[in-house]
Design an enzyme around this catalytic site. Sequence first.
Site, PDB file in Angstrom:
ATOM      1  N   CYS A   1      17.191  23.439  31.059  1.00  0.00           N
ATOM      2  CA  CYS A   1      18.442  24.024  31.561  1.00  0.00           C
ATOM      3  C   CYS A   1      18.200  25.428  32.137  1.00  0.00           C
ATOM      4  CB  CYS A   1      19.516  24.071  30.472  1.00  0.00           C
ATOM      5  SG  CYS A   1      21.155  24.439  31.142  1.00  0.00           S
TER       6      CYS A   1
ATOM      7  N   CYS B   1      23.542  25.876  38.830  1.00  0.00           N
ATOM      8  CA  CYS B   1      22.741  24.882  38.118  1.00  0.00           C
ATOM      9  C   CYS B   1      21.274  25.164  38.449  1.00  0.00           C
ATOM     10  CB  CYS B   1      23.137  23.468  38.535  1.00  0.00           C
ATOM     11  SG  CYS B   1      22.212  22.237  37.601  1.00  0.00           S
TER      12      CYS B   1
HETATM   13  O1  PYC Z   1      19.683  23.597  34.811  1.00  0.00           O
HETATM   14  O2  PYC Z   1      21.350  25.022  34.857  1.00  0.00           O
HETATM   15  C1  PYC Z   1      20.897  23.911  34.646  1.00  0.00           C
HETATM   16  C2  PYC Z   1      21.812  22.833  34.203  1.00  0.00           C
HETATM   17  C3  PYC Z   1      23.147  22.942  33.948  1.00  0.00           C
HETATM   18  C4  PYC Z   1      23.578  21.681  33.558  1.00  0.00           C
HETATM   19  C5  PYC Z   1      22.506  20.830  33.606  1.00  0.00           C
HETATM   20  N1  PYC Z   1      21.429  21.558  34.009  1.00  0.00           N
END
Ligand code: PYC
Length: 316
Positions: A236, A91
């Site tokens: 993300c 994550c």
């Molecule tokens: O930042 O990799 C990330 C992530 C995965 C799910 C929510 N954030």
Amino acid sequence: MKLQSLATVIDSHTGGEPTRVVVDGGPELGNGPMADQLKRFQTDHDGFRRAIMLEPRGSDVLVGAILRPPNDPAHTAGVLFFNNVGYLGMCGHGTMGVMVTLAHLGRIEPGVHRLETSVGLVTAELHPDGSVSVTNVPSHRHATGVRVVCDDGTTVTGDVAWGGNWFFLVSDHGRSLDLRDVDALTHWTWEIRRAINAQGFPLVDHVELFGAPPQGDADSRNFVLCPGKAYDRSPCGTGTSAKLACLAADGKLAPQEPWIQESILGSRFVGRYRWIDATRGIIEPTVTGTAFITGESRLWRDPSDPFGGGIPVGGA
Ligand code: PYC
């Protein structure tokens, strides 16, 4: 009724996406590789995940992280990630949250740190200004030009890529990526996720839509559907890694060239990559962002509380 202590946690957010780091307490997961400890967590202690991630203590949008002693003493920590419906490989925003949490606890100083995760070793550099650069696990595009037909008859074409989690990335979709549209985007990407996995990509856990940013100084805006049906408030980190792998494979971004990825909220990560193996399309992505501490709590469980173990998602 005597309260039972569940854990001490530190909450933070990265670009709007929250992370809850368990810094004390939590299940006994034994020793060995993080992948083995994650299996033990899943098999024997899933109740702990549910109790701290689900309502009324948690929420659908929260990502959890538990700190583990590293197997290699040269590494800073081990860390396992989870959410409202299960477990994550890596994550990115969560790693930034872990780093500011460790700094808040006085356990690390600015500099380069190595973290063991269930999908491999990542490097996280805490910069003096508090931002964090995460050099993620090797990432690659697995399939391109994959066409899926959703139950509502809409058709989309995209790429399947690994960035520490599995993503289906769609650019050509004709939808506006505006915060006001998140309900419709969530519903639609949930359909896409079902359709892509029905086509033999059963591993795709996140769906990412890309579009033009409203302001010209970012390279792209995204909407990211997470496995528990929440949308990622941040751009993300693992999704940006998957995007970099696709851009690299298409020759659209040169090594070390910055890619400014904006979330549906407008928060930003800067991604860069270097080739690990250009022939096989494998890159090493680095994603930079900033996390902020929001709280520190002791979580308790009253044995007589009917919702003390968490309210099941969708009644499941
Ligand atoms: O930042 O990799 C990330 C992530 C995965 C799910 C929510 N954030």
